[in-house]
Write a protein that holds these residues in place. Sequence first.
Motif, PDB file in Angstrom:
ATOM      1  N   ALA A  17     -17.240   2.469  -1.364  1.00 35.56           N
ATOM      2  CA  ALA A  17     -17.571   1.908  -2.574  1.00 35.56           C
ATOM      3  C   ALA A  17     -15.641   1.795  -2.796  1.00 35.56           C
ATOM      4  O   ALA A  17     -15.441   2.867  -2.045  1.00 35.56           O
ATOM      5  CB  ALA A  17     -17.956   2.223  -3.630  1.00 35.56           C
ATOM      6  N   ARG A  18     -15.208   1.312  -3.609  1.00 32.07           N
ATOM      7  CA  ARG A  18     -13.592   1.311  -4.177  1.00 32.07           C
ATOM      8  C   ARG A  18     -14.008   0.832  -5.601  1.00 32.07           C
ATOM      9  O   ARG A  18     -14.489  -0.055  -6.621  1.00 32.07           O
ATOM     10  CB  ARG A  18     -13.580  -0.084  -3.401  1.00 32.07           C
ATOM     11  CG  ARG A  18     -11.390   0.149  -3.630  1.00 32.07           C
ATOM     12  CD  ARG A  18     -10.314  -1.123  -3.266  1.00 32.07           C
ATOM     13  NE  ARG A  18      -9.587  -0.987  -3.285  1.00 32.07           N
ATOM     14  CZ  ARG A  18      -8.302  -2.167  -3.434  1.00 32.07           C
ATOM     15  NH1 ARG A  18      -8.891  -2.777  -4.096  1.00 32.07           N
ATOM     16  NH2 ARG A  18      -7.107  -1.592  -3.557  1.00 32.07           N
ATOM     17  N   LEU A  19     -13.617   2.012  -6.191  1.00 33.87           N
ATOM     18  CA  LEU A  19     -12.997   2.320  -7.838  1.00 33.87           C
ATOM     19  C   LEU A  19     -11.850   1.356  -8.042  1.00 33.87           C
ATOM     20  O   LEU A  19     -10.702   2.366  -7.001  1.00 33.87           O
ATOM     21  CB  LEU A  19     -13.163   3.888  -8.218  1.00 33.87           C
ATOM     22  CG  LEU A  19     -15.022   4.094  -7.493  1.00 33.87           C
ATOM     23  CD1 LEU A  19     -15.319   5.657  -8.881  1.00 33.87           C
ATOM     24  CD2 LEU A  19     -16.059   3.223  -8.017  1.00 33.87           C
ATOM     25  N   SER A  20     -11.485   0.715  -9.200  1.00 32.98           N
ATOM     26  CA  SER A  20     -10.181   0.529  -9.527  1.00 32.98           C
ATOM     27  C   SER A  20     -10.387   1.008 -10.734  1.00 32.98           C
ATOM     28  O   SER A  20     -10.688   1.263 -11.921  1.00 32.98           O
ATOM     29  CB  SER A  20      -9.754  -1.240  -9.939  1.00 32.98           C
ATOM     30  OG  SER A  20     -10.614  -1.348  -7.572  1.00 32.98           O
ATOM     31  N   CYS A  21      -9.186   1.045 -11.578  1.00 28.65           N
ATOM     32  CA  CYS A  21      -9.056   1.876 -12.652  1.00 28.65           C
ATOM     33  C   CYS A  21      -6.857   0.719 -13.377  1.00 28.65           C
ATOM     34  O   CYS A  21      -6.481   1.417 -12.446  1.00 28.65           O
ATOM     35  CB  CYS A  21      -8.746   3.532 -12.497  1.00 28.65           C
ATOM     36  SG  CYS A  21      -8.591   3.912 -14.509  1.00 28.65           S
ATOM     37  N   VAL A  22      -7.529   0.880 -14.449  1.00 30.59           N
ATOM     38  CA  VAL A  22      -6.418  -0.150 -14.494  1.00 30.59           C
ATOM     39  C   VAL A  22      -5.535   0.219 -16.487  1.00 30.59           C
ATOM     40  O   VAL A  22      -6.629   0.850 -17.230  1.00 30.59           O
ATOM     41  CB  VAL A  22      -6.480  -1.675 -14.586  1.00 30.59           C
ATOM     42  CG1 VAL A  22      -4.944  -2.575 -15.325  1.00 30.59           C
ATOM     43  CG2 VAL A  22      -6.559  -1.970 -13.593  1.00 30.59           C
ATOM     44  N   LEU A  23      -3.955   1.162 -16.221  1.00 34.80           N
ATOM     45  CA  LEU A  23      -3.888   1.691 -17.522  1.00 34.80           C
ATOM     46  C   LEU A  23      -2.965   0.600 -18.471  1.00 34.80           C
ATOM     47  O   LEU A  23      -2.331  -0.527 -17.139  1.00 34.80           O
ATOM     48  CB  LEU A  23      -3.157   2.823 -16.774  1.00 34.80           C
ATOM     49  CG  LEU A  23      -2.236   3.991 -18.399  1.00 34.80           C
ATOM     50  CD1 LEU A  23      -1.902   4.819 -17.405  1.00 34.80           C
ATOM     51  CD2 LEU A  23      -0.763   2.770 -18.293  1.00 34.80           C
ATOM     52  N   SER A  24      -3.616   0.324 -19.424  1.00 32.85           N
ATOM     53  CA  SER A  24      -2.787  -0.129 -20.348  1.00 32.85           C
ATOM     54  C   SER A  24      -2.400   0.267 -22.105  1.00 32.85           C
ATOM     55  O   SER A  24      -2.447   1.650 -21.876  1.00 32.85           O
ATOM     56  CB  SER A  24      -2.998  -1.797 -20.534  1.00 32.85           C
ATOM     57  OG  SER A  24      -4.896  -1.049 -21.277  1.00 32.85           O
ATOM     58  N   GLY A  25      -1.228  -0.178 -22.548  1.00 34.40           N
ATOM     59  CA  GLY A  25      -0.208   0.362 -22.903  1.00 34.40           C
ATOM     60  C   GLY A  25       0.302   1.567 -23.238  1.00 34.40           C
ATOM     61  O   GLY A  25       1.310   1.788 -24.328  1.00 34.40           O
ATOM     62  N   ARG A  26       1.008   1.739 -21.920  1.00 37.04           N
ATOM     63  CA  ARG A  26       1.719   2.662 -21.642  1.00 37.04           C
ATOM     64  C   ARG A  26       2.429   2.308 -20.231  1.00 37.04           C
ATOM     65  O   ARG A  26       1.652   1.804 -19.500  1.00 37.04           O
ATOM     66  CB  ARG A  26       1.597   4.260 -21.329  1.00 37.04           C
ATOM     67  CG  ARG A  26       1.059   4.699 -22.513  1.00 37.04           C
ATOM     68  CD  ARG A  26       1.984   4.779 -23.778  1.00 37.04           C
ATOM     69  NE  ARG A  26       1.577   5.652 -25.046  1.00 37.04           N
ATOM     70  CZ  ARG A  26       1.903   6.967 -25.594  1.00 37.04           C
ATOM     71  NH1 ARG A  26       1.219   7.471 -24.089  1.00 37.04           N
ATOM     72  NH2 ARG A  26       1.542   7.002 -26.461  1.00 37.04           N
ATOM     73  N   THR A  27       3.323   3.129 -19.768  1.00 33.73           N
ATOM     74  CA  THR A  27       4.593   2.218 -18.759  1.00 33.73           C
ATOM     75  C   THR A  27       3.444   3.564 -17.342  1.00 33.73           C
ATOM     76  O   THR A  27       3.641   4.437 -17.485  1.00 33.73           O
ATOM     77  CB  THR A  27       6.168   2.985 -18.580  1.00 33.73           C
ATOM     78  OG1 THR A  27       6.527   2.253 -19.898  1.00 33.73           O
ATOM     79  CG2 THR A  27       6.179   2.531 -17.343  1.00 33.73           C
ATOM     80  N   PHE A  28       3.153   2.948 -16.759  1.00 39.03           N
ATOM     81  CA  PHE A  28       2.636   3.717 -15.645  1.00 39.03           C
ATOM     82  C   PHE A  28       2.925   4.046 -14.657  1.00 39.03           C
ATOM     83  O   PHE A  28       2.470   5.252 -14.531  1.00 39.03           O
ATOM     84  CB  PHE A  28       1.511   2.292 -14.976  1.00 39.03           C
ATOM     85  CG  PHE A  28       0.306   2.746 -13.891  1.00 39.03           C
ATOM     86  CD1 PHE A  28       1.039   2.356 -12.245  1.00 39.03           C
ATOM     87  CD2 PHE A  28      -0.708   3.634 -13.529  1.00 39.03           C
ATOM     88  CE1 PHE A  28       0.024   3.218 -11.321  1.00 39.03           C
ATOM     89  CE2 PHE A  28      -2.103   3.547 -12.817  1.00 39.03           C
ATOM     90  CZ  PHE A  28      -0.684   3.444 -12.106  1.00 39.03           C
ATOM     91  N   ILE A  29       4.110   4.095 -14.718  1.00 35.64           N
ATOM     92  CA  ILE A  29       4.481   5.047 -12.885  1.00 35.64           C
ATOM     93  C   ILE A  29       5.275   6.003 -14.000  1.00 35.64           C
ATOM     94  O   ILE A  29       5.381   7.494 -13.235  1.00 35.64           O
ATOM     95  CB  ILE A  29       6.063   4.055 -12.882  1.00 35.64           C
ATOM     96  CG1 ILE A  29       6.618   4.560 -11.393  1.00 35.64           C
ATOM     97  CG2 ILE A  29       7.135   4.536 -13.653  1.00 35.64           C
ATOM     98  CD1 ILE A  29       7.447   3.994 -11.010  1.00 35.64           C
TER      99      ILE A  29
END
Length: 119
Positions: free
Chosen positions: A17-29
Motif C-alpha cells: 500500500a502507498r500512503l500519501s500526505c499533502v501539506l498546505s498552508g505553509r512552505t513544505f520545504i
Amino acid sequence: VQLQASGGGLVQAGGSARLSCVLSGRTFIFYAMGWFRQAPGKERELVAAINKSGDRKNYADSVKGRFTISRDNARSAVYLQMNGLKPDDTAVYYCAATNSYLAREYAFWGQGTQVTVSS
C-alpha cells in the motif's frame, strides 16, 4: 497548516500500500516529515522520518527493508510505500511535520488513515 493523508485501506498480508500526505498552508520545504502509527491499545510510534531535502531517512526497526518514505517538494507531498505488509502493521497512520529532522516533537498532524492488514 493542514496535512491531508490518504491511501489507507484493507490489504492482504504480503501485499503493498502507498500512503500519501499533502501539506498546505505553509512552505513544505521548511519541514521535515514523519509517518507515525497507532494500533489499538498501543502507544503511537514513529514509523519513518525524512529530512527537508529528502536525502536522510530514518525507520523503525520493525519496518526497515519493507517501508520506504519519500517526498516530492514540488508537490508538497510525503509518501510511505509499504511492502510485505503484516497483520502487525494494522494501525491508524498519521503524517506529521516538524521544524527539525528527528525532533521529538512534531508541530502539525494529519487526520490519520486506517491501514488494515488481513492474514
